[in-house]
Design an enzyme around this catalytic site. Structure first.
Site, mmCIF file in Angstrom:
data_model
loop_
_atom_site.group_PDB
_atom_site.id
_atom_site.type_symbol
_atom_site.label_atom_id
_atom_site.label_comp_id
_atom_site.label_asym_id
_atom_site.label_seq_id
_atom_site.Cartn_x
_atom_site.Cartn_y
_atom_site.Cartn_z
ATOM 1 N N ASP A 240 -3.278 -67.476 -52.417
ATOM 2 C CA ASP A 240 -1.997 -67.897 -53.038
ATOM 3 C C ASP A 240 -0.847 -67.077 -52.444
ATOM 4 O O ASP A 240 0.206 -67.612 -52.095
ATOM 5 C CB ASP A 240 -1.986 -67.628 -54.552
ATOM 6 C CG ASP A 240 -2.745 -68.682 -55.345
ATOM 7 O OD1 ASP A 240 -3.200 -69.669 -54.745
ATOM 8 O OD2 ASP A 240 -2.875 -68.494 -56.572
ATOM 9 N N GLY A 241 -1.075 -65.764 -52.358
ATOM 10 C CA GLY A 241 -0.046 -64.883 -51.778
ATOM 11 C C GLY A 241 0.060 -65.089 -50.284
ATOM 12 O O GLY A 241 1.151 -65.108 -49.716
ATOM 13 N N GLU A 365 -5.208 -70.608 -43.438
ATOM 14 C CA GLU A 365 -4.985 -70.312 -44.874
ATOM 15 C C GLU A 365 -4.855 -71.608 -45.669
ATOM 16 O O GLU A 365 -4.093 -71.713 -46.630
ATOM 17 C CB GLU A 365 -3.779 -69.378 -45.057
ATOM 18 C CG GLU A 365 -4.048 -68.047 -44.366
ATOM 19 C CD GLU A 365 -3.424 -66.830 -45.016
ATOM 20 O OE1 GLU A 365 -2.939 -66.916 -46.146
ATOM 21 O OE2 GLU A 365 -3.468 -65.760 -44.357
HETATM 22 C C1 LIG Z 1 -5.721 -68.851 -35.394
HETATM 23 C C2 LIG Z 1 -6.565 -68.922 -36.635
HETATM 24 C C3 LIG Z 1 -6.680 -67.800 -37.433
HETATM 25 C C4 LIG Z 1 -7.479 -67.825 -38.594
HETATM 26 N N1 LIG Z 1 -7.638 -66.676 -39.337
HETATM 27 C C5 LIG Z 1 -8.560 -66.651 -40.330
HETATM 28 C C6 LIG Z 1 -8.869 -65.422 -41.007
HETATM 29 O O1 LIG Z 1 -8.275 -64.359 -40.742
HETATM 30 N N2 LIG Z 1 -9.848 -65.434 -41.937
HETATM 31 C C7 LIG Z 1 -10.524 -66.569 -42.279
HETATM 32 O O2 LIG Z 1 -11.384 -66.510 -43.168
HETATM 33 N N3 LIG Z 1 -10.254 -67.749 -41.651
HETATM 34 C C8 LIG Z 1 -9.299 -67.815 -40.689
HETATM 35 N N4 LIG Z 1 -9.034 -68.991 -40.025
HETATM 36 C C9 LIG Z 1 -9.783 -70.184 -40.398
HETATM 37 C C10 LIG Z 1 -8.949 -71.220 -41.137
HETATM 38 O O3 LIG Z 1 -8.601 -70.741 -42.417
HETATM 39 C C11 LIG Z 1 -9.773 -72.529 -41.190
HETATM 40 O O4 LIG Z 1 -9.759 -73.024 -39.882
HETATM 41 C C12 LIG Z 1 -9.205 -73.534 -42.154
HETATM 42 O O5 LIG Z 1 -9.441 -73.134 -43.474
HETATM 43 C C13 LIG Z 1 -9.806 -74.938 -41.933
HETATM 44 O O6 LIG Z 1 -11.200 -74.886 -41.867
HETATM 45 P P1 LIG Z 1 -11.977 -75.577 -40.647
HETATM 46 O O7 LIG Z 1 -11.325 -75.167 -39.382
HETATM 47 O O8 LIG Z 1 -13.419 -75.278 -40.808
HETATM 48 O O9 LIG Z 1 -11.723 -77.126 -40.812
HETATM 49 P P2 LIG Z 1 -12.610 -78.141 -41.732
HETATM 50 O O10 LIG Z 1 -12.769 -77.602 -43.094
HETATM 51 O O11 LIG Z 1 -13.839 -78.511 -40.970
HETATM 52 O O12 LIG Z 1 -11.626 -79.401 -41.764
HETATM 53 C C14 LIG Z 1 -11.424 -80.255 -40.610
HETATM 54 C C15 LIG Z 1 -10.357 -81.288 -40.982
HETATM 55 O O13 LIG Z 1 -10.820 -82.082 -42.086
HETATM 56 C C16 LIG Z 1 -9.915 -81.997 -43.166
HETATM 57 N N5 LIG Z 1 -10.696 -82.005 -44.417
HETATM 58 C C17 LIG Z 1 -11.736 -81.199 -44.753
HETATM 59 N N6 LIG Z 1 -12.196 -81.504 -45.988
HETATM 60 C C18 LIG Z 1 -11.402 -82.509 -46.440
HETATM 61 C C19 LIG Z 1 -11.333 -83.248 -47.669
HETATM 62 N N7 LIG Z 1 -12.146 -82.980 -48.688
HETATM 63 N N8 LIG Z 1 -10.397 -84.216 -47.791
HETATM 64 C C20 LIG Z 1 -9.526 -84.461 -46.773
HETATM 65 N N9 LIG Z 1 -9.523 -83.801 -45.606
HETATM 66 C C21 LIG Z 1 -10.451 -82.838 -45.440
HETATM 67 C C22 LIG Z 1 -9.162 -80.695 -42.958
HETATM 68 O O14 LIG Z 1 -7.908 -80.720 -43.612
HETATM 69 C C23 LIG Z 1 -9.041 -80.669 -41.451
HETATM 70 O O15 LIG Z 1 -7.990 -81.502 -41.050
HETATM 71 C C24 LIG Z 1 -8.184 -69.010 -38.929
HETATM 72 C C25 LIG Z 1 -8.045 -70.154 -38.127
HETATM 73 C C26 LIG Z 1 -7.245 -70.118 -36.994
HETATM 74 C C27 LIG Z 1 -7.151 -71.369 -36.138
#
Ligand SMILES: Cc1cc2nc3c(=O)[nH]c(=O)nc-3n(C[C@H](O)[C@H](O)[C@H](O)COP(=O)(O)OP(=O)(O)OC[C@H]3O[C@@H](n4cnc5c(N)ncnc54)[C@H](O)[C@@H]3O)c2cc1C
Length: 388
Positions: A240-241, A365
């Site tokens: 949230d933050g 996030e």
């Molecule tokens: C540069 C970068 C830095 C990051 N830093 C951190 C970090 O410090 N710590 C950490 O823990 N993570 C980090 N992340 C991870 C980031 O938080 C995740 O990539 C993000 O939460 C999305 O997860 P995913 O990539 O697995 O996509 P997925 O969950 O696989 O989703 C893929 C697509 O499907 C959509 N989708 C998924 N489920 C649904 C649904 N139920 N309904 C509709 N659409 C849906 C999503 O919106 C997205 O468009 C980072 C990512 C990047 C790219």
């Protein structure tokens, strides 16, 4: 209603701006080419209080309010979004949860050093198979005497390889779903902690994003953050933050891109006059400015809500700010490149970097889709979304 900033808020904003303009702007292209993490600059920003902005002074923090925090992040991102995300992660999703949930010993050991900028932090929730679906993480933590033994893989960890402490989420009760997740404070020196690779990213190339493997990694039980089963609640509150911080990052990035477009539009001439005198260009600039201002107001309002209601979740405010600001930053960066024409496609310009850096804002996030789910469920009075 009072939209003016206090003396302290203005001072923090101006100090951050001055630092970024004089110390960071001159080196940014060189650092980007070399993919150099800005260690020295972040250490200096830490000394200025930018790593523990929200942490009370008794723990070595700046004891500032959330408006000051977002003003600082805007100024940092206006010049460099990579530095902003390193600070945002350290402040929002590492230092704040340790301050709120940590024991006195944990605060003594980690919070002081985070707040003073002596070390930065990492947040390990995402896994190769679980991003948005945070409750689907597979990393396990099993109690063994005075330790927990962690096994699993975390991906995309911002500050991975440069952080001194990581908040790691693992399942202590696999059958309990979202209620089976527990948070731990893990040091990179713990046996069984290994950085397995760094991501080769489209943007944010000064920032480190690592995959971390935990192989029978022994974590003292004293390093459990909160109770068993509270992990996801801690993660979601921290996010949230964090989302207010990402919204501020987006506003700052967009501001930087727009300022570059204004400068270029005044200087470049076509058809006998500066670009800035063509109405099509003026309309682009006007839309950019209007959208930035709208996102800024949403972001500052979300920050205000966090300070006004510290005991309650302010998730929907943060999600609205993050959703709008992150999508706005992409539109603004796109237009900033357009105003520059072919020059904007060159790596010699800042707008090209802003354009690449903006892309991740709608993903990390919590993606835009997850923010819309949170906002809709809040509107419809349904239960909270457990999403990373
Ligand atoms: C540069 C970068 C830095 C990051 N830093 C951190 C970090 O410090 N710590 C950490 O823990 N993570 C980090 N992340 C991870 C980031 O938080 C995740 O990539 C993000 O939460 C999305 O997860 P995913 O990539 O697995 O996509 P997925 O969950 O696989 O989703 C893929 C697509 O499907 C959509 N989708 C998924 N489920 C649904 C649904 N139920 N309904 C509709 N659409 C849906 C999503 O919106 C997205 O468009 C980072 C990512 C990047 C790219």
């Amino acid at each position: 209603m009072d939209f003016s900033f206090t003396f302290d808020q203005t001072l923090i904003r101006d100090t951050a701006r001055q630092f970024m303009e004089t110390e960071m702007r001159p080196v940014i292209r060189e650092y980007e080419r070399a993919e150099k993490f800005p260690v020295e600059e972040i250490r200096k920003l830490g000394e200025m209080g930018c790593c523990g902005m929200l942490i009370p002074e008794e723990w070595g923090g700046a004891g500032a309010d959330t408006i000051s925090y977002v003003l600082m992040l805007e100024e940092v991102a206006r010049v460099d979004a990579s530095t902003a995300v390193a600070l945002s992660v350290t402040n929002s999703v590492v230092a704040v949860p340790i301050w709120k949930q940590g024991t006195a010993a944990q605060k003594e050991k980690y919070l002081r050093r985070l707040a003073s900028g002596e070390m930065i932090g990492g947040f390990c929730l995402t896994e190769p198979q679980a991003g948005s679906d945070a409750a689907g993480i597979q990393t396990r933590a099993v109690r063994d005497g005075d330790d927990y033994v962690l096994n699993g893989t975390k991906s995309w960890v911002t500050n991975g390889g440069v952080a001194g402490v990581y908040v790691v989420f693992a399942k202590t009760d696999a059958a309990a779903g979202a209620r089976g997740v527990t948070a731990f404070l893990v040091e990179p020196s713990f046996a069984g902690f290994r950085i397995s690779r760094y991501e080769d990213k489209m943007g944010l190339r000064l920032s480190r994003s690592a995959e971390i493997v935990f192989e029978n990694c022994r974590v003292p039980a004293a390093n459990r953050l909160g109770d068993e089963g509270q992990g996801l609640k801690i993660a979601l509150e921290a996010l949230d933050g964090g989302r207010v911080g990402i919204a501020a990052q987006a506003v700052g990035l967009a501001q930087g891109a727009m300022e570059a477009a204004v400068r270029y539009a005044k200087q470049r001439r076509t058809f006998g006059k500066p670009l800035a005198e063509h109405q099509a260009i003026q309309f682009m600039l006007a839309d950019m400015e209007t959208e930035i201002e709208a996102a800024r107001v949403l972001t500052h309002y979300a920050a205000y809500q966090r300070d006004a209601h510290p005991a309650s979740r302010t998730g929907a405010h943060a999600s609205r700010a993050k959703l709008y600001a992150s999508e706005m930053a992409n539109r603004v960066a796109y237009k900033a490149v357009q105003v520059h024409g072919s020059t904007g496609y060159s790596r010699e310009t800042d707008v090209e970097r802003y354009y690449r850096d903006a892309r991740v804002l709608t993903i990390y996030e919590g993606t835009s889709e997850m923010q819309r789910m949170i906002i809709a469920r809040d509107l419809l009075g349904e239960k909270k979304v457990a999403s990373g």
